[in-house]
Design a protein around this motif. Structure first.
Motif, PDB file in Angstrom:
ATOM      1  N   ILE A 257     -23.695   2.819 -17.310  1.00  0.00           N
ATOM      2  CA  ILE A 257     -22.498   1.781 -17.225  1.00  0.00           C
ATOM      3  C   ILE A 257     -22.249   1.650 -15.824  1.00  0.00           C
ATOM      4  CG2 ILE A 257     -20.237   1.436 -17.895  1.00  0.00           C
ATOM      5  CD1 ILE A 257     -21.723   1.594 -20.284  1.00  0.00           C
ATOM      6  N   LEU A 258     -22.068   2.377 -14.764  1.00  0.00           N
ATOM      7  CA  LEU A 258     -21.788   2.037 -13.424  1.00  0.00           C
ATOM      8  C   LEU A 258     -22.808   1.345 -13.041  1.00  0.00           C
ATOM      9  CD1 LEU A 258     -20.345   5.524 -12.352  1.00  0.00           C
ATOM     10  CD2 LEU A 258     -18.962   3.453 -12.620  1.00  0.00           C
ATOM     11  N   ARG A 259     -24.259   1.508 -13.111  1.00  0.00           N
ATOM     12  CA  ARG A 259     -25.230   0.579 -12.712  1.00  0.00           C
ATOM     13  C   ARG A 259     -25.236  -0.600 -13.327  1.00  0.00           C
ATOM     14  NH1 ARG A 259     -30.063  -1.300 -14.320  1.00  0.00           N
ATOM     15  NH2 ARG A 259     -31.866  -1.564 -12.892  1.00  0.00           N
ATOM     16  N   ALA A 260     -24.860  -0.782 -14.356  1.00  0.00           N
ATOM     17  CA  ALA A 260     -24.749  -2.210 -15.238  1.00  0.00           C
ATOM     18  C   ALA A 260     -23.430  -3.149 -14.432  1.00  0.00           C
ATOM     19  CB  ALA A 260     -24.554  -2.109 -16.519  1.00  0.00           C
ATOM     20  N   VAL A 261     -22.524  -2.241 -14.211  1.00  0.00           N
ATOM     21  CA  VAL A 261     -21.302  -2.948 -13.642  1.00  0.00           C
ATOM     22  C   VAL A 261     -21.942  -3.231 -12.267  1.00  0.00           C
ATOM     23  CG1 VAL A 261     -18.891  -2.483 -12.681  1.00  0.00           C
ATOM     24  CG2 VAL A 261     -19.697  -1.472 -14.973  1.00  0.00           C
ATOM     25  N   ALA A 262     -22.257  -2.485 -11.349  1.00  0.00           N
ATOM     26  CA  ALA A 262     -22.731  -2.821 -10.162  1.00  0.00           C
ATOM     27  C   ALA A 262     -23.908  -3.985 -10.359  1.00  0.00           C
ATOM     28  CB  ALA A 262     -23.347  -1.698  -9.439  1.00  0.00           C
ATOM     29  N   VAL A 263     -24.789  -3.897 -10.953  1.00  0.00           N
ATOM     30  CA  VAL A 263     -25.647  -5.112 -11.103  1.00  0.00           C
ATOM     31  C   VAL A 263     -25.332  -6.464 -11.256  1.00  0.00           C
ATOM     32  CG1 VAL A 263     -27.753  -5.942 -12.699  1.00  0.00           C
ATOM     33  CG2 VAL A 263     -27.813  -3.772 -11.720  1.00  0.00           C
ATOM     34  N   HIS A 264     -24.084  -6.424 -12.209  1.00  0.00           N
ATOM     35  CA  HIS A 264     -23.419  -7.718 -12.529  1.00  0.00           C
ATOM     36  C   HIS A 264     -22.422  -8.147 -11.514  1.00  0.00           C
ATOM     37  CE1 HIS A 264     -25.472  -8.625 -16.263  1.00  0.00           C
ATOM     38  NE2 HIS A 264     -25.416  -7.139 -16.473  1.00  0.00           N
TER      39      HIS A 264
END
Length: 298
Positions: A257-264
Motif C-alpha cells: 500500500i505504501l509503495r502504491a501511494v508513493a508511486v502515484h
C-alpha cells in the motif's frame, strides 16, 4: 475516488506477490534459522521457467489456458529441483556454522544461479502475456483493471490460509513446531529433523518460485529479475518479524500500500517510504511487529 481505488488495487496486487515470495523466506528462517539470500534466485528462476514454458506452449499453438498449468508446473519444478540440490548438497553441511557464514554462502549461491540463468535462458527478455490477456479486463469503480491481478490476490489468500492450516491444524505442522523450538529434543523424540529441513526448504523455494512464475505474465522477464524482490522481501519479513507468517502478511500489505501511494503521489520516494517504515519498526520493535516468542532456558 478513482485515484483511491487505483492505489488500493495496485497496493493489494503488489502486496500479493510480495507476500507469496516473503512467506517462503520467513518459513525457511523460522524452521532452519538461516537467512536465505538465494531466495531471490528462486523467484527469478520461477519467472524464467514460467515465461519460457508459456512462450513454448503459445508457439506450439496449445490452448491459452495451458499457460496457467505452465505457471504452477514451473514453480513446482524449480522449487523441487533447486531446493533439493541446494539443501542436500550445500546447506545441510552448514547448519552448525555461524549464521553470517550461511548468509554469505547463500549470497554466493544467488550470484551463481543468476549467472546460470543467462546461460540457460539467454540475455533477451521474455514476454509471456498470454495468461493475462486470456482473462481480459473488467471495470472497477470507473477504471479498467485486468482480471489476472485479482487471481493473484486470490492466490495470495490461498497461500496464506494453506500455511496457517498446515502449521496449526496438521500433524506435520506440529512436528515443525517441535523442530523450531529445539532440534536436539526433536531428534531424541525420533523426528527425522534432516527430512523436515529438506521438505521445509523445498516448500520455501517453491513459494519463492511461485511468486516469480505467477507475476511473469504481467511484465518483462529480464536479467537481474530477482535482485529487487529479495531486498523488498527482506524488508517485509523484518517489518513483520522473522519467522512469522502473519507478520509476513501484514508486512507485505504495509509495503504494498505504501509503495502504491508513493508511486502515484510521490514517485521519487517509492523505495524511501518502504525502508523508512522498516527503520521505524526496528526502532520501536527490533524483533519485528509479530516475531514469534523465543524459548528461554531457565
Amino acid at each position: 475516488m478513482q485515484l483511491l481505488i487505483t492505489i488500493l488495487l495496485d497496493g493489494l496486487t503488489y502486496a500479493s506477490y510480495l507476500f507469496i515470495v516473503s512467506v517462503g523466506l520467513t518459513i525457511v528462517f523460522g524452521v532452519l534459522k538461516i537467512l536465505n539470500v538465494a531466495h531471490g534466485a528462486f523467484y527469478a528462476w520461477g519467472a524464467y521457467a514460467s515465461a519460457y514454458a508459456i512462450t513454448y506452449a503459445s508457439d506450439m499453438e496449445y490452448a491459452d489456458w495451458i499457460g496457467f498449468v505452465c505457471i504452477f508446473l514451473a514453480a513446482a519444478a524449480v522449487g523441487l529441483v533447486l531446493g533439493m540440490i541446494i539443501e542436500r548438497v550445500i546447506l545441510r553441511h552448514m547448519y552448525a556454522q555461524d549464521e553470517v557464514l550461511i548468509a554469505l554462502a547463500t549470497f554466493g549461491i544467488f550470484l551463481i544461479l543468476e549467472d546460470v540463468i543467462l546461460l540457460v535462458f539467454g540475455v533477451n527478455p521474455y514476454f509471456a502475456y498470454q495468461p493475462m490477456a486470456l482473462l481480459g479486463r473488467i471495470p472497477v469503480g470507473g477504471i479498467s483493471r485486468d482480471v489476472y491481478s485479482f487471481t493473484l490476490m486470490a492466490l495470495a489468500c490461498i497461500v496464506a490460509f494453506s500455511c496457517w492450516w498446515g502449521l496449526t491444524r496438521t500433524k506435520w505442522g506440529k512436528l515443525i513446531s517441535v523442530v523450531i523450538y529445539d532440534r536436539e529434543i526433536s531428534q531424541a523424540m525420533g523426528i527425522n529433523v534432516s527430512m523436515v529441513y529438506l521438505i521445509v526448504f523445498v516448500i520455501g523455494a517453491g513459494l519463492g518460485a511461485l511468486g516469480g512464475a505467477y507475476v511473469a505474465p504481467t511484465l518483462s522477464v529480464a536479467p537481474g529479475f530477482g535482485i529487487d524482490v529479495i531486498v523488498l522481501s527482506f524488508a517485509v519479513v523484518v517489518i513483520g518479524g522473522m519467522g512469522s507468517i502473519p507478520g509476513a502478511l501484514i508486512g507485505a500489505l504495509m509495503v504494498g500500500i505504501l509503495r502504491a501511494v508513493a508511486v502515484h503521489k510521490m514517485p521519487e520516494l517509492e523505495l524511501f517510504v518502504v525502508f523508512a517504515v522498516m527503520a521505524g519498526v526496528l526502532i520501536i520493535r527490533p524483533e519485528g511487529l509479530f516475531a514469534p516468542a523465543k524459548a528461554r532456558t531457565i
